[in-house]
Design a protein around this motif. Structure first.
Motif, PDB file in Angstrom:
ATOM      1  N   ALA A 170       0.868  -1.184   0.000  1.00  0.00           N
ATOM      2  CA  ALA A 170       0.000   0.000   0.000  1.00  0.00           C
ATOM      3  C   ALA A 170       0.901   1.230   0.000  1.00  0.00           C
ATOM      4  O   ALA A 170       1.855   1.305   0.781  1.00  0.00           O
ATOM      5  N   VAL A 171       0.613   2.153  -0.900  1.00  0.00           N
ATOM      6  CA  VAL A 171       1.412   3.378  -0.977  1.00  0.00           C
ATOM      7  C   VAL A 171       0.535   4.536  -0.498  1.00  0.00           C
ATOM      8  O   VAL A 171      -0.548   4.782  -1.037  1.00  0.00           O
ATOM      9  N   VAL A 172       1.005   5.189   0.546  1.00  0.00           N
ATOM     10  CA  VAL A 172       0.231   6.260   1.167  1.00  0.00           C
ATOM     11  C   VAL A 172       0.929   7.587   0.880  1.00  0.00           C
ATOM     12  O   VAL A 172       2.088   7.771   1.249  1.00  0.00           O
ATOM     13  N   ASP A 173       0.224   8.467   0.221  1.00  0.00           N
ATOM     14  CA  ASP A 173       0.756   9.801  -0.047  1.00  0.00           C
ATOM     15  C   ASP A 173       0.071  10.738   0.946  1.00  0.00           C
ATOM     16  O   ASP A 173      -1.143  10.981   0.822  1.00  0.00           O
ATOM     17  N   GLY A 174       0.804  11.207   1.924  1.00  0.00           N
ATOM     18  CA  GLY A 174       0.192  11.980   3.010  1.00  0.00           C
ATOM     19  C   GLY A 174      -0.490  13.247   2.523  1.00  0.00           C
ATOM     20  O   GLY A 174       0.021  13.930   1.626  1.00  0.00           O
ATOM     21  N   VAL A 175      -1.639  13.560   3.102  1.00  0.00           N
ATOM     22  CA  VAL A 175      -2.342  14.816   2.788  1.00  0.00           C
ATOM     23  C   VAL A 175      -2.275  15.712   4.030  1.00  0.00           C
ATOM     24  O   VAL A 175      -1.993  15.229   5.130  1.00  0.00           O
ATOM     25  N   ARG A 176      -2.574  17.000   3.831  1.00  0.00           N
ATOM     26  CA  ARG A 176      -2.471  17.929   4.973  1.00  0.00           C
ATOM     27  C   ARG A 176      -3.578  17.705   5.985  1.00  0.00           C
ATOM     28  O   ARG A 176      -3.377  17.779   7.180  1.00  0.00           O
ATOM     29  N   GLN A 177      -4.778  17.418   5.473  1.00  0.00           N
ATOM     30  CA  GLN A 177      -5.941  17.376   6.369  1.00  0.00           C
ATOM     31  C   GLN A 177      -6.934  16.328   5.888  1.00  0.00           C
ATOM     32  O   GLN A 177      -7.259  16.291   4.687  1.00  0.00           O
ATOM     33  N   LEU A 178      -7.415  15.498   6.781  1.00  0.00           N
ATOM     34  CA  LEU A 178      -8.525  14.603   6.439  1.00  0.00           C
ATOM     35  C   LEU A 178      -9.833  15.347   6.717  1.00  0.00           C
ATOM     36  O   LEU A 178      -9.887  16.227   7.576  1.00  0.00           O
ATOM     37  N   LEU A 179     -10.874  14.964   5.979  1.00  0.00           N
ATOM     38  CA  LEU A 179     -12.187  15.579   6.187  1.00  0.00           C
ATOM     39  C   LEU A 179     -13.149  14.519   6.702  1.00  0.00           C
ATOM     40  O   LEU A 179     -12.996  13.333   6.407  1.00  0.00           O
ATOM     41  N   SER A 180     -14.162  14.958   7.432  1.00  0.00           N
ATOM     42  CA  SER A 180     -15.061  13.998   8.079  1.00  0.00           C
ATOM     43  C   SER A 180     -15.734  13.095   7.051  1.00  0.00           C
ATOM     44  O   SER A 180     -15.901  13.469   5.885  1.00  0.00           O
ATOM     45  N   ALA A 181     -16.129  11.905   7.491  1.00  0.00           N
ATOM     46  CA  ALA A 181     -16.772  10.947   6.583  1.00  0.00           C
ATOM     47  C   ALA A 181     -17.597   9.971   7.414  1.00  0.00           C
ATOM     48  O   ALA A 181     -17.377   9.828   8.616  1.00  0.00           O
ATOM     49  N   ASN A 182     -18.542   9.320   6.737  1.00  0.00           N
ATOM     50  CA  ASN A 182     -19.257   8.216   7.361  1.00  0.00           C
ATOM     51  C   ASN A 182     -18.665   6.933   6.803  1.00  0.00           C
ATOM     52  O   ASN A 182     -18.695   6.712   5.594  1.00  0.00           O
ATOM     53  N   VAL A 183     -18.115   6.123   7.679  1.00  0.00           N
ATOM     54  CA  VAL A 183     -17.348   4.964   7.219  1.00  0.00           C
ATOM     55  C   VAL A 183     -17.778   3.710   7.980  1.00  0.00           C
ATOM     56  O   VAL A 183     -18.446   3.792   9.013  1.00  0.00           O
ATOM     57  N   ARG A 184     -17.335   2.581   7.447  1.00  0.00           N
ATOM     58  CA  ARG A 184     -17.699   1.299   8.057  1.00  0.00           C
ATOM     59  C   ARG A 184     -16.438   0.464   8.294  1.00  0.00           C
ATOM     60  O   ARG A 184     -15.581   0.376   7.419  1.00  0.00           O
ATOM     61  N   ALA A 185     -16.358  -0.136   9.477  1.00  0.00           N
ATOM     62  CA  ALA A 185     -15.235  -1.030   9.780  1.00  0.00           C
ATOM     63  C   ALA A 185     -15.570  -2.440   9.343  1.00  0.00           C
ATOM     64  O   ALA A 185     -16.724  -2.873   9.448  1.00  0.00           O
ATOM     65  N   TYR A 186     -14.539  -3.140   8.853  1.00  0.00           N
ATOM     66  CA  TYR A 186     -14.729  -4.535   8.418  1.00  0.00           C
ATOM     67  C   TYR A 186     -13.883  -5.518   9.207  1.00  0.00           C
ATOM     68  O   TYR A 186     -13.975  -6.716   9.000  1.00  0.00           O
ATOM     69  N   ASP A 187     -12.998  -5.007  10.040  1.00  0.00           N
ATOM     70  CA  ASP A 187     -12.226  -5.896  10.917  1.00  0.00           C
ATOM     71  C   ASP A 187     -11.716  -5.089  12.107  1.00  0.00           C
ATOM     72  O   ASP A 187     -11.816  -3.850  12.118  1.00  0.00           O
ATOM     73  N   LEU A 188     -11.205  -5.811  13.085  1.00  0.00           N
ATOM     74  CA  LEU A 188     -10.818  -5.202  14.370  1.00  0.00           C
ATOM     75  C   LEU A 188      -9.825  -4.045  14.213  1.00  0.00           C
ATOM     76  O   LEU A 188     -10.072  -2.919  14.636  1.00  0.00           O
ATOM     77  N   ARG A 189      -8.679  -4.305  13.613  1.00  0.00           N
ATOM     78  CA  ARG A 189      -7.646  -3.247  13.554  1.00  0.00           C
ATOM     79  C   ARG A 189      -8.005  -2.183  12.531  1.00  0.00           C
ATOM     80  O   ARG A 189      -7.611  -1.027  12.656  1.00  0.00           O
ATOM     81  N   GLY A 190      -8.750  -2.590  11.491  1.00  0.00           N
ATOM     82  CA  GLY A 190      -9.249  -1.598  10.537  1.00  0.00           C
ATOM     83  C   GLY A 190     -10.169  -0.613  11.243  1.00  0.00           C
ATOM     84  O   GLY A 190     -10.130   0.599  10.992  1.00  0.00           O
ATOM     85  N   ALA A 191     -10.988  -1.113  12.159  1.00  0.00           N
ATOM     86  CA  ALA A 191     -11.884  -0.242  12.931  1.00  0.00           C
ATOM     87  C   ALA A 191     -11.066   0.771  13.722  1.00  0.00           C
ATOM     88  O   ALA A 191     -11.396   1.961  13.781  1.00  0.00           O
ATOM     89  N   ALA A 192      -9.966   0.298  14.312  1.00  0.00           N
ATOM     90  CA  ALA A 192      -9.111   1.202  15.097  1.00  0.00           C
ATOM     91  C   ALA A 192      -8.524   2.291  14.199  1.00  0.00           C
ATOM     92  O   ALA A 192      -8.429   3.460  14.593  1.00  0.00           O
ATOM     93  N   ALA A 193      -8.157   1.915  12.966  1.00  0.00           N
ATOM     94  CA  ALA A 193      -7.596   2.894  12.022  1.00  0.00           C
ATOM     95  C   ALA A 193      -8.616   3.986  11.721  1.00  0.00           C
ATOM     96  O   ALA A 193      -8.274   5.172  11.615  1.00  0.00           O
ATOM     97  N   LEU A 194      -9.878   3.603  11.589  1.00  0.00           N
ATOM     98  CA  LEU A 194     -10.909   4.590  11.257  1.00  0.00           C
ATOM     99  C   LEU A 194     -11.137   5.547  12.422  1.00  0.00           C
ATOM    100  O   LEU A 194     -11.355   6.751  12.216  1.00  0.00           O
ATOM    101  N   VAL A 195     -11.061   5.036  13.647  1.00  0.00           N
ATOM    102  CA  VAL A 195     -11.204   5.914  14.817  1.00  0.00           C
ATOM    103  C   VAL A 195     -10.044   6.921  14.834  1.00  0.00           C
ATOM    104  O   VAL A 195     -10.247   8.123  15.028  1.00  0.00           O
ATOM    105  N   VAL A 196      -8.831   6.435  14.573  1.00  0.00           N
ATOM    106  CA  VAL A 196      -7.660   7.337  14.567  1.00  0.00           C
ATOM    107  C   VAL A 196      -7.854   8.419  13.505  1.00  0.00           C
ATOM    108  O   VAL A 196      -7.652   9.616  13.758  1.00  0.00           O
ATOM    109  N   ALA A 197      -8.309   8.008  12.319  1.00  0.00           N
ATOM    110  CA  ALA A 197      -8.507   8.987  11.237  1.00  0.00           C
ATOM    111  C   ALA A 197      -9.576  10.005  11.622  1.00  0.00           C
ATOM    112  O   ALA A 197      -9.408  11.221  11.422  1.00  0.00           O
TER     113      ALA A 197
END
Ligand code: UD1
Length: 423
Positions: free
Chosen positions: A359-386
């Motif tokens: 996975a290649v991640v090109d960092g952005v300055r700012q994330l914007l709010s979104a409605n998202v869905r978790a599909y696994d345990l650690r993925g869910a944690a990533a969405l909370v962090v974001a």
């Protein structure tokens, strides 16, 4: 598929700075094998620092079904495995969590017999159990596989064996250690998993009277003893929860202090945060992380068996890389489908491309709010962090996955100053 019930949603208003102290919960990945291993003890084990998680509850449900008693007093779980009435685990309980396969070694050692279904697939792609089965077969266990069912029994005796694992599987190493603890003779595991949770399991079993040497190294030697006795044990702190909360601190430019942490368990994780510009201070009282205003990309993260960078920290750390200055390349070497959070992170405005295990991640300055869905345990944690750093109000569904591994995540983060609610 593993079945996860529930309809809770997290609502997060991003952009708050966090501060304060966190006492880490006990390790989920220690608690699950240790709970299974209590079956060898025929009496009352007292397990401190046992996190309140749905996966832990699933283990307790299996123990109760077998006839054990289990009760919780705060973070302590008291399991009495003195009287047991059954040697099967119904499909519904087996499917609640993939790690239920860890009961195979424990039940065969206790009853000489066990009937259970395959734990089933999981959200990380296929998770085979061939290494568990072939190792246990070498120890004298007959295993009949029929239409998703496993019927296992000991023909002559459970005995030690020399087992060389082609992959240092955590679960297979644990299953072998548990089965070998009361088997006749000596078992030698080569290319064993070296995770801290393996050492924790060995510490518990040794406290019960087992003779396990070399846990945490590539070769583990288990001299079988006839009988184990109950013991009191405290689980080690959860290093993946630490890595997740460090990611939360990093993306919000915050300072958090961790107590009840074992810094040596995070030796492959700290450099990633340091490379990103965070300061990590380790002293006798714990570990502090202080994040800069703008993160720098950590460049390359390759998941590996311990002591390498943990696959379980890949997703939350990717949320950090998503807002860091520069490009980060992730190489996921442990599981096939461990990028289910990527499409959801992109909804926040993250710039991530996936090609196979890269996975290649090109960092952005700012994330914007979104409605998202978790599909696994650690993925869910990533969405909370974001969501914690995204501008505006985000909703995260599928947090039942999160509750398999994080105890009261919303309360922990609220206490640090985050605006997060579970509804
Ligand atoms: C454990 C952890 C999980 C972590 C993983 C890797 C628990 C409860 N879970 O899972 O959080 O992500 O270690 O650190 O402790 N494999 C086979 N055949 C087998 C067993 C495993 O091919 O019989 C492969 C798996 O598909 C995977 C790799 O080996 O690619 C490592 O898996 P393993 O270490 O067994 O992970 P788990 O014990 O399931």
């Amino acid at each position: 598929m593993e079945r996860v019930l529930g309809v809770s949603v997290y609502v997060v208003e991003g952009g708050r700075t966090l501060s304060g102290e966190v006492r880490l919960q006990g390790s989920k990945n220690s608690a699950l094998p240790i709970l299974a291993a209590t079956l060898l003890c025929r009496g009352e084990c007292v397990l401190h620092n046992c996190p309140r998680l749905s996966d832990v509850e699933a283990s307790l449900a299996i123990l109760r079904y077998i006839g054990c008693t289990a009760r919780r007093e705060g973070s302590t779980v008291i399991v009495d495995t003195g009287s047991v009435t059954r040697f099967d685990i119904p499909t519904e309980l087996m499917h609640r969590m993939r790690s239920s396969i860890i009961f195979l070694g424990a039940m065969i050692a206790r009853f000489d017999r066990v009937r259970m279904s395959f734990p089933g697939g999981c959200e990380l792609g296929p998770r085979p159990i061939d290494l568990h089965l072939s190792a246990l077969r070498e120890m004298g266990i007959e295993i009949c596989e029929d239409h998703g069912e496993l019927d296992c029994y000991i023909r002559d005796e459970l005995h030690g064996a020399r087992i060389s694992l082609p992959i240092p599987s955590v679960g297979a190493t644990e299953n072998i250690m548990i089965a070998a603890a009361t088997a006749r003779g000596t078992t030698v595991i080569s290319n064993a998993a070296r995770e801290p949770e393996i050492v924790d399991l060995a510490d518990f079993l040794n406290a019960c009277g087992a003779k396990i040497h070399g846990a945490g190294e590539s070769t583990v030697v288990i001299d079988g003893t006839e009988r184990l006795s109950p013991a009191v044990h405290a689980m080690i702190p959860d290093r993946i929860v630490a890595a997740t909360l460090m990611s939360a601190a990093a993306v919000t430019g915050s300072t958090i202090h961790f107590t009840g942490i074992i810094p040596s368990h995070l030796e492959s994780v700290f450099p990633v945060f340091r490379d990103s510009g965070c300061e990590i201070d380790i002293d006798g009282k714990g570990v502090s992380i202080s994040a800069p205003y703008r993160l720098t990309s950590p460049k390359l993260i390759r998941t590996m068996p311990y002591p390498g960078f943990p696959t379980d920290a890949q997703a939350p750390v990717m949320s950090m890389a998503a807002v860091a200055d520069g490009m980060t390349v992730f190489v996921e070497n442990m599981f096939l489908s461990r990028y289910s959070h990527v499409s959801e992170l992109c909804r926040f405005g993250a710039n991530i491309r996936v090609e196979g295990k890269v996975a290649v991640v090109d960092g952005v300055r700012q994330l914007l709010s979104a409605n998202v869905r978790a599909y696994d345990l650690r993925g869910a944690a990533a969405l909370v962090v974001a969501a914690l750093c995204a501008k505006g109000r985000s909703e995260i569904s599928g947090i039942e996955y999160l509750e398999r591994g994080y105890e009261d995540m919303e309360l922990v983060l609220s206490a640090l100053g985050a605006d997060i609610k579970k509804i």
